[in-house]
Design a protein around this motif. Structure first.
Motif, short mmCIF file in Angstrom:
data_model
loop_
_atom_site.label_atom_id
_atom_site.label_comp_id
_atom_site.label_asym_id
_atom_site.label_seq_id
_atom_site.Cartn_x
_atom_site.Cartn_y
_atom_site.Cartn_z
N THR A 1 61.53 58.68 31.63
CA THR A 1 60.44 59.57 31.24
C THR A 1 60.65 60.11 29.82
O THR A 1 59.69 60.25 29.05
N VAL A 2 61.89 60.41 29.48
CA VAL A 2 62.19 60.89 28.12
C VAL A 2 61.81 59.83 27.08
O VAL A 2 61.24 60.15 26.04
N VAL A 3 62.12 58.57 27.38
CA VAL A 3 61.76 57.50 26.44
C VAL A 3 60.24 57.36 26.36
O VAL A 3 59.67 57.20 25.28
N LEU A 4 59.57 57.43 27.51
CA LEU A 4 58.11 57.34 27.51
C LEU A 4 57.48 58.41 26.63
O LEU A 4 56.47 58.17 25.97
N ALA A 5 58.10 59.58 26.62
CA ALA A 5 57.56 60.68 25.82
C ALA A 5 57.54 60.34 24.34
O ALA A 5 56.74 60.89 23.58
N GLN A 6 58.41 59.41 23.93
CA GLN A 6 58.44 59.00 22.52
C GLN A 6 57.49 57.85 22.25
O GLN A 6 57.20 57.55 21.09
N LEU A 7 57.01 57.21 23.29
CA LEU A 7 56.20 56.01 23.11
C LEU A 7 54.70 56.24 23.31
O LEU A 7 53.88 55.60 22.66
N ALA B 1 45.45 55.32 40.64
CA ALA B 1 44.17 56.00 40.43
C ALA B 1 44.03 56.48 38.98
O ALA B 1 42.96 56.42 38.38
N VAL B 2 45.13 56.98 38.42
CA VAL B 2 45.10 57.48 37.05
C VAL B 2 45.13 56.34 36.04
O VAL B 2 44.45 56.39 35.01
N PHE B 3 45.91 55.30 36.36
CA PHE B 3 46.02 54.15 35.46
C PHE B 3 45.71 52.86 36.24
O PHE B 3 46.62 52.13 36.64
N PRO B 4 44.42 52.61 36.52
CA PRO B 4 44.06 51.41 37.28
C PRO B 4 44.53 50.13 36.61
O PRO B 4 44.84 49.15 37.29
N ASP B 5 44.57 50.13 35.29
CA ASP B 5 45.12 49.01 34.55
C ASP B 5 46.44 49.46 33.95
O ASP B 5 46.47 50.36 33.11
N PRO B 6 47.59 48.88 34.39
CA PRO B 6 48.89 49.31 33.87
C PRO B 6 48.96 49.30 32.35
O PRO B 6 49.67 50.11 31.75
N ALA B 7 48.20 48.39 31.73
CA ALA B 7 48.21 48.32 30.27
C ALA B 7 47.61 49.57 29.64
O ALA B 7 47.79 49.83 28.45
N ALA C 1 49.13 53.87 22.33
CA ALA C 1 50.48 54.22 21.86
C ALA C 1 50.50 54.34 20.34
O ALA C 1 49.96 53.47 19.65
N PRO C 2 51.07 55.41 19.79
CA PRO C 2 51.05 55.64 18.34
C PRO C 2 51.59 54.47 17.52
O PRO C 2 51.08 54.18 16.44
N ARG C 3 52.61 53.78 18.01
CA ARG C 3 53.19 52.67 17.26
C ARG C 3 52.74 51.31 17.78
O ARG C 3 53.33 50.29 17.46
N GLY C 4 51.70 51.32 18.57
CA GLY C 4 51.12 50.08 19.05
C GLY C 4 51.57 49.72 20.46
O GLY C 4 52.69 50.05 20.88
N ALA C 5 50.69 49.04 21.18
CA ALA C 5 50.95 48.70 22.57
C ALA C 5 52.14 47.76 22.71
O ALA C 5 52.96 47.90 23.62
N GLU C 6 52.25 46.79 21.80
CA GLU C 6 53.32 45.80 21.91
C GLU C 6 54.69 46.44 21.71
O GLU C 6 55.66 46.13 22.41
N HIS C 7 54.78 47.34 20.74
CA HIS C 7 56.05 48.05 20.51
C HIS C 7 56.43 48.86 21.74
O HIS C 7 57.60 48.86 22.17
N ALA C 8 55.48 49.57 22.33
CA ALA C 8 55.75 50.37 23.52
C ALA C 8 56.20 49.48 24.68
O ALA C 8 57.17 49.80 25.38
#
Length: 238
Positions: free
Chosen positions: A133-139, A194-200, A206-213
């Motif tokens: 979760t800590v890493v996710l907070a940066q992504l 329910a909150v994220f029906p599409d995992p993507a 994401a601030p630095r792009g989806a692929e980086h995240a």
């Protein structure tokens, strides 16, 4: 009237070292020398030193002052830029103070944004899940992170999660599938879907792009969880 270097420094309220530094970086012209070889400073030198001192007190760097030259007594553009920089710094410091106040009040950990840390304070996450979760907070973007953290408010250590945490690397196929099925059926997973029906959707803004995240998350998962646990995560998403 002529002054020595020490007298000039005293009049300007500065130090000999500072005067010599101004000479070294080209901010202050070398004065004439007396017959005995000592420097002889005049009013223009004193005015120049006072101006440099004043501009540095306002916040201009010596490099910026050098770029202004000698003739600009009111560097409007430089002062405008400095004012904008100071305004940005004040805004940043005010934001930090607000976060500090929240951290001190709620006594939440400092490795997460205060509002997110408060949301997951009672989530009973495992050390590995919390690190994730800590890493996710940066992504993630602040908006997506807030939505994700919201799902963790009522998170509890479901027996399926305990089984996943204790899964050995050499767990057999049947055990892996059983854990994957149990985790997929957890109420928490239904809430996530329910909150994220599409995992993507987690990475879409994401601030630095989806692929980086995505690449970063894969690296983190590989380090945090063993092969059997990673296989369970794959089966859950399948």
């Amino acid at each position: 009237m002529a002054w020595s270097t020490s007298q000039l420094a005293d009049l300007a309220g500065t130090t000999l070292r500072t005067i010599r530094h101004y000479h070294d970086v080209g901010l202050l012209a070398e004065p004439e020398r007396r017959a005995n070889g000592y420097k002889s400073y005049g009013v223009p030198h004193l005015v120049r030193v006072l101006r440099i001192k004043r501009l540095t007190e306002l916040g201009l760097s010596l490099t910026q002052i050098a770029e202004l030259g000698d003739g600009d007594e009111h560097p409007r553009e430089a002062l405008r830029e400095l004012d904008a920089e100071l305004a940005a710094q004040i805004e940043r410091l005010q934001r930090i103070r607000a976060e500090l106040a929240l951290v001190r009040l709620q006594k939440v950990p400092t490795d997460l944004p205060p509002d997110v840390a408060a949301m997951i304070e009672n989530a009973n996450l495992s050390p590995r899940d919390r690190s994730f979760t800590v890493v996710l907070a940066q992504l993630l973007s602040p908006e997506t992170l807030a939505r994700y953290a919201e799902t963790l408010k009522d998170y509890s250590r479901d027996p399926a999660v305990v089984a996943f945490d204790n899964l050995p690397e050499d767990a057999d196929e049947e055990t892996r599938q059983r854990v994957a099925d149990a985790m997929r059926d957890m109420p928490y997973m239904a809430q996530i879907r329910a909150v994220f029906p599409d995992p993507a959707g987690l990475w879409s803004d994401a601030p630095r792009g989806a692929e980086h995240a995505r690449r970063t998350v894969v690296k983190v998962l590989v380090e945090l969880y063993n092969k059997a646990q990673l296989d369970v995560l794959v089966r859950m998403s399948g």
